[in-house]
Design a protein around this motif. Structure first.
Motif, PDB file in Angstrom:
ATOM      1  N   ASP A  74      53.805  49.542  13.384  1.00 48.30           N
ATOM      2  CA  ASP A  74      53.783  48.999  14.736  1.00 48.30           C
ATOM      3  C   ASP A  74      53.308  47.551  14.724  1.00 48.30           C
ATOM      4  O   ASP A  74      52.585  47.133  13.819  1.00 48.30           O
ATOM      5  CB  ASP A  74      52.834  49.812  15.622  1.00 48.30           C
ATOM      6  N   LEU A  75      53.677  46.819  15.760  1.00 43.96           N
ATOM      7  CA  LEU A  75      53.142  45.472  15.947  1.00 43.96           C
ATOM      8  C   LEU A  75      51.823  45.581  16.705  1.00 43.96           C
ATOM      9  O   LEU A  75      51.708  46.349  17.663  1.00 43.96           O
ATOM     10  CB  LEU A  75      54.114  44.594  16.738  1.00 43.96           C
ATOM     11  N   PHE A  76      50.837  44.810  16.269  1.00 43.88           N
ATOM     12  CA  PHE A  76      49.532  44.762  16.918  1.00 43.88           C
ATOM     13  C   PHE A  76      49.402  43.365  17.527  1.00 43.88           C
ATOM     14  O   PHE A  76      49.155  42.396  16.813  1.00 43.88           O
ATOM     15  CB  PHE A  76      48.425  45.035  15.897  1.00 43.88           C
ATOM     16  N   TYR A  77      49.605  43.287  18.832  1.00 44.73           N
ATOM     17  CA  TYR A  77      49.673  42.007  19.529  1.00 44.73           C
ATOM     18  C   TYR A  77      48.281  41.427  19.775  1.00 44.73           C
ATOM     19  O   TYR A  77      47.394  42.114  20.281  1.00 44.73           O
ATOM     20  CB  TYR A  77      50.413  42.162  20.858  1.00 44.73           C
ATOM     21  N   MET A  78      48.135  40.160  19.430  1.00 43.38           N
ATOM     22  CA  MET A  78      46.854  39.478  19.555  1.00 43.38           C
ATOM     23  C   MET A  78      46.343  39.448  20.997  1.00 43.38           C
ATOM     24  O   MET A  78      45.153  39.592  21.235  1.00 43.38           O
ATOM     25  CB  MET A  78      46.967  38.034  19.035  1.00 43.38           C
ATOM     26  N   ASP A  79      47.251  39.282  21.947  1.00 45.87           N
ATOM     27  CA  ASP A  79      46.818  39.146  23.339  1.00 45.87           C
ATOM     28  C   ASP A  79      46.624  40.488  24.047  1.00 45.87           C
ATOM     29  O   ASP A  79      46.234  40.528  25.200  1.00 45.87           O
ATOM     30  CB  ASP A  79      47.778  38.259  24.130  1.00 45.87           C
ATOM     31  N   GLU A  80      46.876  41.596  23.336  1.00 46.34           N
ATOM     32  CA  GLU A  80      46.739  42.916  23.949  1.00 46.34           C
ATOM     33  C   GLU A  80      45.569  43.724  23.410  1.00 46.34           C
ATOM     34  O   GLU A  80      45.176  44.718  24.018  1.00 46.34           O
ATOM     35  CB  GLU A  80      48.027  43.730  23.749  1.00 46.34           C
ATOM     36  N   MET A  81      45.036  43.341  22.249  1.00 47.79           N
ATOM     37  CA  MET A  81      44.004  44.144  21.600  1.00 47.79           C
ATOM     38  C   MET A  81      42.876  43.262  21.082  1.00 47.79           C
ATOM     39  O   MET A  81      43.130  42.193  20.528  1.00 47.79           O
ATOM     40  CB  MET A  81      44.580  44.921  20.413  1.00 47.79           C
ATOM     41  N   SER A  82      41.658  43.759  21.230  1.00 47.03           N
ATOM     42  CA  SER A  82      40.517  43.084  20.613  1.00 47.03           C
ATOM     43  C   SER A  82      40.552  43.394  19.113  1.00 47.03           C
ATOM     44  O   SER A  82      41.305  44.258  18.659  1.00 47.03           O
ATOM     45  CB  SER A  82      39.208  43.589  21.213  1.00 47.03           C
ATOM     46  N   GLU A  83      39.702  42.716  18.379  1.00 49.77           N
ATOM     47  CA  GLU A  83      39.623  42.965  16.935  1.00 49.77           C
ATOM     48  C   GLU A  83      39.283  44.430  16.647  1.00 49.77           C
ATOM     49  O   GLU A  83      39.903  45.067  15.799  1.00 49.77           O
ATOM     50  CB  GLU A  83      38.570  42.050  16.318  1.00 49.77           C
TER      51      GLU A  83
END
Length: 97
Positions: A74-83
């Motif tokens: 899956d793609l883990f979007y920077m603007d959707e998830m915290s670290e």
């Protein structure tokens, strides 16, 4: 900090965190992880329009050493998830493989 710098920084931080959970090795100066059933995975960065991280998978160590990572997760979007959210989601994806 630019989006690319932020993405690469998070990739480095998450690689370090994953190395604490999974056995890690270096292949061609990149951190890779040995996971169940002989699979190998690594993190990669995807620039615009995605601005995301992705886990790439190789079926075995020999293919990983040749740079053949044929499957992407899956793609883990920077603007959707915290670290932290991203780390937890990545661990779930790897463990559910």
């Amino acid at each position: 900090m630019t989006q690319m710098e932020m993405r690469l920084s998070r990739k480095e931080i998450l690689s370090e965190r994953l190395a604490q959970k999974f056995e890690s090795i270096t292949i061609d100066e990149r951190t890779c992880f040995l996971i169940k059933d002989g699979f190998v995975c690594r993190l990669d960065s995807m620039s615009e329009p995605y601005n995301a991280l992705v886990i790439e998978y190789a079926d075995n160590l020999e293919l990983a050493k040749k740079g053949i990572f044929g499957e992407d997760g899956d793609l883990f979007y920077m603007d959707e998830m915290s670290e932290s959210e991203m780390f937890e989601a990545m661990v779930r994806e790897i463990e559910e493989l």
